[in-house]
Design a protein around this motif. Sequence first.
Motif, PDB file in Angstrom:
ATOM      1  N   GLN A 520       0.695  -1.426   0.016  1.00 44.46           N
ATOM      2  CA  GLN A 520      -0.132  -0.037  -0.200  1.00 44.46           C
ATOM      3  C   GLN A 520       0.879   0.873   0.022  1.00 44.46           C
ATOM      4  O   GLN A 520       0.517   2.035  -0.498  1.00 44.46           O
ATOM      5  CB  GLN A 520      -1.447   0.065   1.884  1.00 44.46           C
ATOM      6  N   SER A 524       1.209   4.448  -2.386  1.00 43.29           N
ATOM      7  CA  SER A 524       0.885   5.273  -2.541  1.00 43.29           C
ATOM      8  C   SER A 524       2.359   5.977  -3.230  1.00 43.29           C
ATOM      9  O   SER A 524       2.109   7.267  -3.137  1.00 43.29           O
ATOM     10  CB  SER A 524       1.397   5.645  -0.586  1.00 43.29           C
ATOM     11  N   LEU A 536      -3.800   2.673   3.714  1.00 38.24           N
ATOM     12  CA  LEU A 536      -4.713   2.707   2.783  1.00 38.24           C
ATOM     13  C   LEU A 536      -5.354   1.306   2.417  1.00 38.24           C
ATOM     14  O   LEU A 536      -5.054   0.519   3.378  1.00 38.24           O
ATOM     15  CB  LEU A 536      -3.373   2.679   1.642  1.00 38.24           C
ATOM     16  N   SER A 537      -6.319   1.552   1.403  1.00 42.55           N
ATOM     17  CA  SER A 537      -7.097   0.487   1.012  1.00 42.55           C
ATOM     18  C   SER A 537      -7.227   0.456  -0.773  1.00 42.55           C
ATOM     19  O   SER A 537      -7.723   1.585  -0.565  1.00 42.55           O
ATOM     20  CB  SER A 537      -8.714   0.675   1.773  1.00 42.55           C
ATOM     21  N   PHE A 538      -7.221  -1.191  -0.367  1.00 45.99           N
ATOM     22  CA  PHE A 538      -7.607  -1.022  -2.357  1.00 45.99           C
ATOM     23  C   PHE A 538      -9.043  -1.524  -2.493  1.00 45.99           C
ATOM     24  O   PHE A 538      -9.837  -1.410  -1.832  1.00 45.99           O
ATOM     25  CB  PHE A 538      -7.344  -2.441  -2.806  1.00 45.99           C
ATOM     26  N   LEU A 544      -6.556  -6.353  -3.497  1.00 48.26           N
ATOM     27  CA  LEU A 544      -5.095  -6.275  -2.441  1.00 48.26           C
ATOM     28  C   LEU A 544      -3.923  -7.147  -2.604  1.00 48.26           C
ATOM     29  O   LEU A 544      -2.717  -6.929  -3.675  1.00 48.26           O
ATOM     30  CB  LEU A 544      -5.825  -5.773  -1.259  1.00 48.26           C
ATOM     31  N   LEU A 551      -5.990   2.958  -5.720  1.00 42.94           N
ATOM     32  CA  LEU A 551      -5.818   2.659  -4.214  1.00 42.94           C
ATOM     33  C   LEU A 551      -6.687   4.048  -4.402  1.00 42.94           C
ATOM     34  O   LEU A 551      -7.159   4.829  -4.937  1.00 42.94           O
ATOM     35  CB  LEU A 551      -4.879   3.117  -3.762  1.00 42.94           C
TER      36      LEU A 551
END
Length: 569
Positions: A520, A524, A536-538, A544, A551
């Motif tokens: 992640q 970024s 962060l998240s997918f 992911l 992202l």
Amino acid sequence: MDSEDSAFVPIFVYAVFGSSRQLAVGPVALVSLLVSNVLSSVADSSSELYTELALLLSLMVGILECTMGLLRLGWLLRFISHSVISGFTTASAIVIGLSQAKYFLGYDIVGSSKIIPLIKSIIDGADKFSWPPFLMGSVMLAILLVMKHLGKSRKYLRFLRAMGPLTAVVLGTLFAKIFHPSSISLVGDIPQGLPSFNVPKAFEYAESLIPTAFLITGVAILESVGIAKALAAKNGYELDSNQELFGLGVSNVLGSFFSAYPTTGSFSRSAVNHESGAKSGVSGIVSGIIITCALLFLTPLFEYIPQCALAAIVISAVIGLVDYDEAIFLWRVDKKDFLLWTITSTTTLFLGIEIGVLVGVGVSLAFVIHESANPHIAVLGRLPGTTVYRNIKQYPEAYTYNGIVVVRIDAPIYFANTSYIKDRLREYELDVDSSTGRGPEVERIYFVIIEMAPVTYIDSSAVQALKDLYQEYKLRDIQIAISNPNPEVLVTLSRSGVVELIGKEWYFVRVHDAVQVCLQHVQSLKSGSSSPQSRLSFSSATDLESGTGRLSLSRDRDSPLEPLLSKDR
């Protein structure tokens, strides 16, 4: 004091306290030589002082061996590897076999534990060769080998294997008694009766004998345990090294009160014991009872035993201990162990039994230290379709992620290997193959994940190395993450401040968790985020795990990816 006295009490005591089922305890040539060399410089061999010093030396050696056994120092003997034992056994068998040649050839040869003086002495005395002992010894040896072969190959004839030595002695004695051959040497007169109780004296010489006692203890233990471990391996049971030390020690302590000089496991007699089919310590008690009866009643009969018949028994026994099959096996399986076998056997043959064992153990320890100082370190990749990470060399299908290197250290980390580990980590940082990696295309490493599950221990040097490595990486904008350290290692890292230095959020239970969080951050950084510490998240779980999704920045604290240590812990 004579060898019969040394073979009487110790054999009974060892049968009770020892752990080997085949080891025959008694006087051996090597220890006898060491005793003679040391004591002859102090007193005349025919004097009373010489005898007292020998008994005192036996007591001191016994105390040292008992102390080692009681303090459970038998673990030191684990460094005698199987390759060392096999090489030592093979070379010793050859030397002992050659030392018996004088009884076949009919003339004296030099007494030595080295092969070159033995061969030179045999060649130099060739003009004194006598046919009668050679023919008789050869016939006895042939009978022994045939009976041994029949006993091994046919179950219903197994008794022949044990009857071989007795057959050779009886046939040889009958021949000598009937024909009285003048050219065949006989055992001769043996003193009749049991040894008397005698308390060791001459304690004023104890201090000067301490170095000799340590030397004899070391050599005796190495030789005895080497033989015992070889026989244990051949007979399929484990040897208790501590009990072995204690048994040898008690044998020497009690033996010193009955006119016995230092004793240990006899190579030749143990080989005969093994070849005769001995399966327990009862064989030692039986041997002791037979020796007792023989000393009391049968010594007049023994004077007619031909020495070439006894030599044939010894040679037939040591032939089976020449372990050339093991050398072939080691050559095929492990060249390093083959080298160790070769070094041990060669040095034993040419430099003597004691030096051979010490060199073998020394080289074995050098190999152990080398392996410990240069531990195996693997770069891990993810197996397709799983969350499992394995060595990419062992599993070529495993793939890595760009910008992240996962490293597993397969050994404890301590002062001897910290430099090697740091050098390897630097190599992995520089050796980046982005063609096989997945995820965002980046040109360098941003995260180094250290899988520490196999690391059972770290010392202060390792802690300092981790701190130095962290600072070094920090200057190059590289973050360290730690995966799955065991509790002891984690406590050490916490107490030393490494946990706070690296950051609690960078400690993870699984490699996969660490990879996802690091991935992640790489995404970024690739997208130019100004806050690399943001969570962060997918867009989906699938994205992911594959490292290919888009992202979206998030401050969600309820992410399922939890670190090993919480920040507020």
